[in-house]
Scaffold this motif. Structure first.
Motif, short mmCIF file in Angstrom:
data_model
loop_
_atom_site.label_atom_id
_atom_site.label_comp_id
_atom_site.label_asym_id
_atom_site.label_seq_id
_atom_site.Cartn_x
_atom_site.Cartn_y
_atom_site.Cartn_z
N THR A 63 0.87 -1.18 0.00
CA THR A 63 0.00 0.00 0.00
C THR A 63 0.91 1.23 0.00
O THR A 63 1.75 1.40 0.89
CB THR A 63 -0.90 0.02 1.24
OG1 THR A 63 -1.66 -1.18 1.29
CG2 THR A 63 -1.83 1.20 1.19
N GLY A 64 0.75 2.03 -1.04
CA GLY A 64 1.60 3.21 -1.19
C GLY A 64 1.09 4.40 -0.40
O GLY A 64 -0.05 4.45 0.07
N ALA A 65 1.93 5.45 -0.30
CA ALA A 65 1.57 6.65 0.43
C ALA A 65 0.49 7.44 -0.30
O ALA A 65 -0.27 8.18 0.31
CB ALA A 65 2.81 7.51 0.63
N ASP A 66 0.43 7.23 -1.54
CA ASP A 66 -0.59 7.94 -2.30
C ASP A 66 -1.91 7.21 -2.29
O ASP A 66 -2.86 7.58 -2.98
CB ASP A 66 -0.11 8.16 -3.75
CG ASP A 66 0.18 6.90 -4.47
OD1 ASP A 66 0.15 5.78 -3.83
OD2 ASP A 66 0.44 6.92 -5.68
N GLY A 67 -1.98 6.09 -1.58
CA GLY A 67 -3.22 5.34 -1.48
C GLY A 67 -3.33 4.22 -2.49
O GLY A 67 -4.36 3.55 -2.60
N SER A 68 -2.29 4.06 -3.25
CA SER A 68 -2.34 2.95 -4.21
C SER A 68 -2.13 1.63 -3.47
O SER A 68 -1.43 1.55 -2.46
CB SER A 68 -1.30 3.16 -5.29
OG SER A 68 0.00 3.14 -4.76
N HIS A 69 -2.73 0.65 -4.01
CA HIS A 69 -2.66 -0.67 -3.38
C HIS A 69 -2.27 -1.70 -4.43
O HIS A 69 -2.81 -1.74 -5.52
CB HIS A 69 -4.03 -1.02 -2.78
CG HIS A 69 -4.02 -2.33 -2.05
ND1 HIS A 69 -3.41 -2.48 -0.83
CD2 HIS A 69 -4.55 -3.54 -2.34
CE1 HIS A 69 -3.58 -3.73 -0.44
NE2 HIS A 69 -4.29 -4.39 -1.35
#
Length: 127
Positions: A63-69
Motif C-alpha cells: 500500500t503506497g503513500a498515495d493510497g495505491s494498493h
C-alpha cells in the motif's frame, strides 16, 4: 542127497506190496497297503503406500503513500498418492493309496508204490 534121507527145513517166504502216500498243503496270504499325502499352501503379501505433498506460496501486498494498493499471490500445490498391493496364494496337494493282496495255495501229493519179496534160506539136514 534127497529129502527122504533127512529132514528139510523150509524157511519163511513172504511177498507183497506197500502203498504209501504223501500229502502236503502250503498256504500263503499276504497284503500290503500304502497311503501318502502331501499338501502345501504358499501365500505372499506385499503392500506399499506413498504420499507426496509439495506446497509453495508467495503473497505480496503493498500500500503506497498515495493510497495505491498492490497485491500479488503466487501459489503452487502438488499432491501425489500411490498405493500398491500384491497377494499371491497357491495351494497344491497330492494323495495316493495303494493296496495289494497275494494268495497262494500249493498242494503236493505223491504216491509211493513198492513191491517186495523176502525169503529165508532152505536148509537140508542130513541123517
Amino acid at each position: 542127497m534127497s529129502e527122504y534121507d533127512g529132514g528139510v527145513d523150509y524157511g519163511h517166504i513172504e511177498t507183497g506190496e506197500q502203498h504209501e502216500s504223501l500229502d502236503q498243503l502250503h498256504q500263503v496270504d499276504a497284503s500290503q497297503e500304502d497311503y501318502q499325502s502331501q499338501f502345501g499352501v504358499y501365500e505372499q503379501d506385499h503392500a506399499a503406500a506413498e504420499s507426496t505433498s509439495f506446497d509453495q506460496g508467495q503473497h505480496v501486498e503493498y500500500t503506497g503513500a498515495d493510497g495505491s494498493h498492490y497485491e500479488e499471490s503466487d501459489f503452487t500445490s502438488y499432491d501425489h498418492s500411490a498405493a500398491e498391493t500384491d497377494h499371491i496364494f497357491a495351494a497344491e496337494g497330492s494323495e495316493s493309496y495303494n493296496a495289494s493282496e497275494y494268495h497262494e495255495l500249493d498242494a503236493f501229493q505223491a504216491r509211493l508204490d513198492a513191491a517186495f519179496a523176502s525169503a529165508t534160506e532152505i536148509n537140508t539136514v542130513s541123517a
